[in-house]
Scaffold this active site. Structure first.
Site, PDB file in Angstrom:
ATOM      1  N   ASN A  70       0.820  -1.215   0.000  1.00  0.00           N
ATOM      2  CA  ASN A  70       0.000   0.000   0.000  1.00  0.00           C
ATOM      3  C   ASN A  70       0.842   1.248   0.000  1.00  0.00           C
ATOM      4  O   ASN A  70       1.971   1.261   0.489  1.00  0.00           O
ATOM      5  CB  ASN A  70      -0.952   0.013   1.204  1.00  0.00           C
ATOM      6  CG  ASN A  70      -0.300   0.579   2.437  1.00  0.00           C
ATOM      7  OD1 ASN A  70      -0.341   1.783   2.686  1.00  0.00           O
ATOM      8  ND2 ASN A  70       0.351  -0.283   3.219  1.00  0.00           N
ATOM      9  N   CYS A  93       6.204   3.378   9.179  1.00  0.00           N
ATOM     10  CA  CYS A  93       5.628   3.614   7.852  1.00  0.00           C
ATOM     11  C   CYS A  93       6.733   3.964   6.860  1.00  0.00           C
ATOM     12  O   CYS A  93       7.457   4.929   7.031  1.00  0.00           O
ATOM     13  CB  CYS A  93       4.598   4.744   7.929  1.00  0.00           C
ATOM     14  SG  CYS A  93       3.855   5.072   6.334  1.00  0.00           S
ATOM     15  N   ASN A  97       6.492  -3.397  10.929  1.00  0.00           N
ATOM     16  CA  ASN A  97       5.727  -2.563  10.009  1.00  0.00           C
ATOM     17  C   ASN A  97       5.997  -3.112   8.600  1.00  0.00           C
ATOM     18  O   ASN A  97       6.623  -4.156   8.442  1.00  0.00           O
ATOM     19  CB  ASN A  97       6.146  -1.093  10.147  1.00  0.00           C
ATOM     20  CG  ASN A  97       5.027  -0.145   9.720  1.00  0.00           C
ATOM     21  OD1 ASN A  97       4.470  -0.296   8.628  1.00  0.00           O
ATOM     22  ND2 ASN A  97       4.691   0.811  10.562  1.00  0.00           N
ATOM     23  N   CYS A 103       3.500 -42.924  -1.645  1.00  0.00           N
ATOM     24  CA  CYS A 103       4.059 -42.167  -2.780  1.00  0.00           C
ATOM     25  C   CYS A 103       3.159 -42.315  -4.008  1.00  0.00           C
ATOM     26  O   CYS A 103       2.687 -43.409  -4.323  1.00  0.00           O
ATOM     27  CB  CYS A 103       5.457 -42.698  -3.091  1.00  0.00           C
ATOM     28  SG  CYS A 103       6.182 -41.997  -4.582  1.00  0.00           S
ATOM     29  N   CYS A 117       5.054 -38.913  -8.512  1.00  0.00           N
ATOM     30  CA  CYS A 117       5.122 -37.706  -9.342  1.00  0.00           C
ATOM     31  C   CYS A 117       6.571 -37.362  -9.658  1.00  0.00           C
ATOM     32  O   CYS A 117       6.841 -36.557 -10.538  1.00  0.00           O
ATOM     33  CB  CYS A 117       4.429 -36.527  -8.658  1.00  0.00           C
ATOM     34  SG  CYS A 117       5.289 -35.939  -7.194  1.00  0.00           S
ATOM     35  N   CYS A 145      10.361 -35.133  -6.060  1.00  0.00           N
ATOM     36  CA  CYS A 145      11.513 -35.214  -5.160  1.00  0.00           C
ATOM     37  C   CYS A 145      12.752 -35.622  -5.932  1.00  0.00           C
ATOM     38  O   CYS A 145      13.838 -35.096  -5.712  1.00  0.00           O
ATOM     39  CB  CYS A 145      11.238 -36.197  -4.025  1.00  0.00           C
ATOM     40  SG  CYS A 145      10.858 -37.861  -4.604  1.00  0.00           S
ATOM     41  N   CYS A 176      16.053 -33.267  -6.126  1.00  0.00           N
ATOM     42  CA  CYS A 176      17.309 -33.736  -5.550  1.00  0.00           C
ATOM     43  C   CYS A 176      18.381 -33.847  -6.639  1.00  0.00           C
ATOM     44  O   CYS A 176      19.520 -33.428  -6.459  1.00  0.00           O
ATOM     45  CB  CYS A 176      17.088 -35.086  -4.865  1.00  0.00           C
ATOM     46  SG  CYS A 176      18.546 -35.674  -3.989  1.00  0.00           S
ATOM     47  N   CYS A 233      18.598 -32.457   3.814  1.00  0.00           N
ATOM     48  CA  CYS A 233      18.327 -31.042   3.521  1.00  0.00           C
ATOM     49  C   CYS A 233      16.842 -30.709   3.592  1.00  0.00           C
ATOM     50  O   CYS A 233      16.482 -29.541   3.629  1.00  0.00           O
ATOM     51  CB  CYS A 233      18.901 -30.672   2.164  1.00  0.00           C
ATOM     52  SG  CYS A 233      17.972 -31.337   0.769  1.00  0.00           S
ATOM     53  N   CYS A 267       7.391 -32.531  -2.040  1.00  0.00           N
ATOM     54  CA  CYS A 267       6.453 -33.659  -2.110  1.00  0.00           C
ATOM     55  C   CYS A 267       5.023 -33.179  -1.877  1.00  0.00           C
ATOM     56  O   CYS A 267       4.736 -32.543  -0.874  1.00  0.00           O
ATOM     57  CB  CYS A 267       6.818 -34.707  -1.063  1.00  0.00           C
ATOM     58  SG  CYS A 267       5.649 -36.085  -1.039  1.00  0.00           S
TER      59      CYS A 267
END
Lengths: 421, 460
Positions: free
Chosen positions: A73, A135, A200, A342, A345, A348, A352, A382, A389
């Site tokens: 804003n 601000c 802020n 699992c 897909c 992962c 990796c 890590c 996932c």
């Protein structure tokens, strides 16, 4: 039901959920509606010398179809006459004597200006003051807001001037547009602040329109940086709150602000040292009624945990937050893929393989079924695979037994030092 | 306003009944759905697509509002990808393979594909360019899905392509065979335009063997691709087949896609013989043309029906009735030579046949008569055996024999793909399969020429 009452440096409210000083607290009408909806307190939109606002003021950052991940804003402090605001503050406090009515103020960095505004505001009967040193736009160009808040000496001196006359608790609101949040938090404490509130908004530009090349938002073809808030800033705010909470030289209560959208966010801020929280973007997105679930959710959480009062969770995670040098170098977690859960897909795997430590293998079973497996000896723990996932429970980060006894970097350096001697 | 039993079908405004049934996604819906895609690595949806469209890639491009890139990704892999977005049995292909079937619900890949290609159509995009011209002329006989797909790929490689199409317009099945409320003609027309824009000449109203002799084609061109598809519905072999009111389902559907809709079905009682997807088309078209009652007669049971489940559901929603284990014996005509009834026999299922389906056998003395005004035959399609013989190609009952690697027929100059090589037990005759074969045959033709060049060079 757990007790949700809270007390921030002497300012009491029926629950820890306050509206932050912002467009939602611009008028008596709005604040009264908020209290009726269940908000425990409100910080009135900043009072000061009347200003002029521009048209086209807000913009939002939408991410992957999710609206308002972040919000920006360029609106300034109140543009309504001081007398009108004071009259409505008086009315509101009379109608809601048990709710916290805190008033945000901002004037030029002059002692007499601060004295005058403090007296006028306190005369109508308020529960506390919040000094707007945060601000980042517009007012800062005139030496106020974050322009003062970025200079510890200026902030300290102005806080001191306020405290010279203030009868009610004084909260100093901090800007995150600074290298070291602790420096200004400590300055506020030195100046005599009863509490600090943070963060802020953060200097920001939401975007550029790819058709017109105008900034978003723009005012007749020209833009200026705004203040960024909303869910996207929560991690930044949470860290700053935690850094202040664990700083003994700050040592005053904290009102947490920054991307808090639900009871879980609020509980996290409180665990990290906030006594209560302030909310703005979430109500600008959804309206005042969201407080119902904030109260209900927090209350159910506390009941589930067997905690009688919300004040009992304040700061409970602060001792768990430290410097990197104090982390155990011998602690080890590894990823494990649950083949039954699992969905293949392979997110992962590619994460990796391309960007981490190449320790997930795509394999094929005897029946031709594909599956993924982590080579644990190469996994550095890590978390990336479990982060990308999409399927709950498909990857768990498993704690391994320490092969060696705990040893932090700092401890290691200290031992090395003794060898050198 | 008059409405038939099925609430959304108007008896006054037939055109309305032939408007596309399924609405496309709005921009916001598409964006939400695109963002729901996981962008799997080595995604199973790609493998499940006969044309191997890089589905995560085109969906990601929808999410980033790169619709041109998205449409190109689709059409690059599938030259008739806009039609396939509407007619593919996605639940058995890409969407059936989506990993989210195991989690929440699969991504609406078909609708996203439609969203991207609709954008390209609406914005009159031409997506590809012809390759540098090669000195080879190729004739393609039949401008349906397989032929168009081959033409597109050959033109992109620089070959000079001439297509011969017997109908008034190119597009084949997509233009004339798939009901309008599933696939509007403008979609196929756009795909044809894409091919034409690459310099492919399409000679419509030109039936090879009639308007141009087979020999001329064989002599004029360096290679010939036969992609003539299949022909009309065969005879039932029962009495009364030549009465007025007996229709060939393929011709009947075509009639709903050739100018103004026929009014002949209004208020009629219709039976459709057969239970494949074409039978469903014949039945739902009849309903939408205002038929009072439509029954599908099938000599086997629901389990043996070859129509897709979603087509079956769709027909039921249109109010189509199914009469399983019913076989026609005789079509009965009145004194004017019009159909007035059909004599049927009830069946029961016996032992499984060689294709695994149980053999239907008549039940003795089970004859009954249905009062009907029209009979639509949808018991499969016959072959253009005469034309295949004219080309002198080896075939088995009209299924042209090919080398499955090279698509080469018994004539080393003639290739074949699409329904003309489709035989029972050899997968499904889907539009998307034809598209893939078109691509593969184009590469096979290219390979043959390349080999010729290499051999000529090495012989020097």
């Amino acid at each position: 039901m757990a007790d949700l009452k809270m007390n921030l440096a002497g300012i009491r409210s029926p629950n820890p959920f306050w509206l932050a000083s912002a467009p939602p607290t611009n008028s008596g009408y709005q604040v009264q509606r908020a209290f009726e909806a269940g908000w425990g307190g409100a910080v009135w939109k900043t009072l000061g010398d009347p200003i002029l606002n521009v048209s086209s003021r807000f913009a939002a950052f939408h991410y992957n179809g999710q609206r308002v991940a972040g919000f920006n804003n360029i609106e300034l402090i109140t543009d309504r006459p001081l007398e009108e605001n004071l009259k409505e503050i008086y009315e509101t406090k009379n109608l809601f004597p048990n709710h916290a009515v805190v008033v945000s103020i901002m004037v030029e960095p002059k002692q007499e200006k601060w004295h005058e505004i403090v007296k006028r505001v306190e005369d109508v009967g308020v529960d506390g003051l919040e000094l707007n040193f945060g601000c980042p736009h517009g007012m800062a160009e005139r030496g106020m807001g974050s322009a003062s808040g970025q200079v510890p000496e200026l902030l300290e001196k102005q806080t001191y001037w306020v405290k010279e006359v203030a009868q009610t608790p004084v909260i100093v609101k901090l800007t995150p547009n600074i290298t070291d949040i602790n420096a200004i938090a400590e300055a506020a404490a030195h100046g005599g602040a009863d509490a600090i509130s943070l963060i802020n908004t953060i200097n920001s530009l939401i975007g550029v329109d790819l058709d017109t090349w105008n900034t978003i938002p723009h005012v007749g073809g020209k833009g200026a940086h705004g203040g960024y808030c909303g869910p996207a800033v929560k991690p930044i705010a949470l860290n700053m709150v935690a850094e202040c909470a664990r700083d003994e030289r700050v040592g005053i209560p904290i009102s947490g602000i920054g991307g808090i959208s639900n009871w879980k966010d609020a509980a996290e801020f409180m665990l990290m040292g906030a006594t209560g929280v302030q909310v703005c973007t979430a109500v600008m997105h959804h309206g005042f009624s969201i407080v119902e679930d904030m109260i209900d959710g927090l209350s159910n959480y506390l009941d589930r945990k067997g905690i009688a009062s919300v004040t009992d969770i304040i700061g409970k995670s602060v001792p768990k937050y430290s410097d990197w040098g104090n982390l155990d170098l011998n602690y080890k977690v590894v990823a494990r893929i649950n083949k039954d859960v699992c969905i293949n897909c392979n997110k992962c795997y590619i994460a990796c393989e391309d960007t981490s430590h190449q320790c997930i293998e795509m394999l094929e079973g005897s029946g031709g079924n594909k599956y993924l497996e982590v080579r644990e000896e190469d996994c550095v723990g890590c978390n990336l695979c479990s982060i990308v996932c999409p399927e709950e429970g498909a990857i768990s980060m498993v704690e391994l037994e320490n092969e060696h006894k705990s040893m932090t970097w700092n401890e290691r350096q200290a031992v090395m030092e003794t060898f050198r001697k | 306003m008059g409405y038939s039993k099925s609430m959304n079908i108007s008896l006054d405004d037939l055109d309305q009944n032939f408007q596309e049934v399924q609405l496309g996604l709005t921009s916001i819906e598409a964006l939400e759905e695109a963002n729901r895609c996981l962008y799997c690595y080595d995604a199973p949806c790609i493998t499940a697509c006969p044309t191997s469209i890089d589905i995560p890639k085109f969906i990601k491009k929808i999410a980033s509002e790169n619709l041109l890139g998205s449409a190109k990704t689709i059409m690059d892999a599938n030259p008739i990808g806009a039609s396939c977005a509407r007619v593919c049995p996605t639940s058995e292909l890409c969407e059936g393979a989506c990993v989210l079937n195991h989690s929440t619900k699969p991504i609406m890949i078909g609708l996203l594909q439609r969203f991207a290609t609709d954008w390209a159509i609406k914005n009159e995009q031409y997506l590809f360019e012809a390759g540098i011209k090669k000195d080879k002329n190729i004739a393609i006989v039949g401008a349906g899905p397989a032929g168009l797909s081959a033409a597109r790929e050959l033109a992109r490689m620089g070959y000079r392509v001439t297509m011969f199409e017997a109908e008034e317009n190119a597009g084949g099945l997509n233009k004339y065979g798939i009901v309008s409320f599933r696939l509007p003609q403008r979609i196929s027309d756009w795909e044809v335009e894409q091919v034409k824009k690459l310099g492919v000449e399409i000679r419509t109203d030109t039936r090879v063997g009639v308007d141009i002799q087979v020999n001329e084609v064989l002599e004029t061109f360096d290679s010939v691709l036969l992609s003539i598809g299949m022909s009309h519905v065969p005879e039932l072999g029962i009495e009364g087949e030549d009465l007025n009111g007996v229709y060939d389902a393929i011709e009947f559907v075509k009639g709903t896609k050739s100018g103004s809709l026929p009014k002949t079905m209004k208020g009629k009682k219709v039976v459709v013989i057969g239970a494949g997807n074409t039978a469903i088309d014949g039945a739902t078209c009849s309903v939408r043309l205002g038929a009072e009652n439509v029954k599908i007669l099938y000599r086997r049971s629901m389990d043996e029906m070859t129509a897709y489940d979603f087509e079956y559901e769709f027909a039921k929603q249109d109010g189509v009735e199914f009469r399983w284990l019913t076989t026609p014996q005789r079509i009965i005509g009145n004194e004017n030579g019009n159909v007035c009834g059909i004599e049927c026999l009830r069946m029961e299922l016996g032992e499984p046949e060689h294709d695994g389906r149980r053999k239907p056998q008549p039940i003795q003395d089970s004859t009954f008569i249905l009062e009907v005004d029209a009979v639509i035959k949808a018991i499969g399609q016959s072959r253009y055996i005469e034309l295949i013989d004219d080309f002198g190609l080896d075939h088995h009952d009209g299924v042209v024999k090919i080398n499955t690697d090279s698509f080469l027929t018994s004539n080393p100059k003639v290739f074949a793909c699409g329904d003309v090589i489709f035989a029972k037990g050899q997968g499904e005759a889907m539009v998307v399969t034809a598209a893939q074969q078109g691509k593969e045959v184009a590469y096979a033709i290219h390979q043959q020429f390349t080999r010729e060049i290499v051999e000529a060079e090495s012989n020097k």
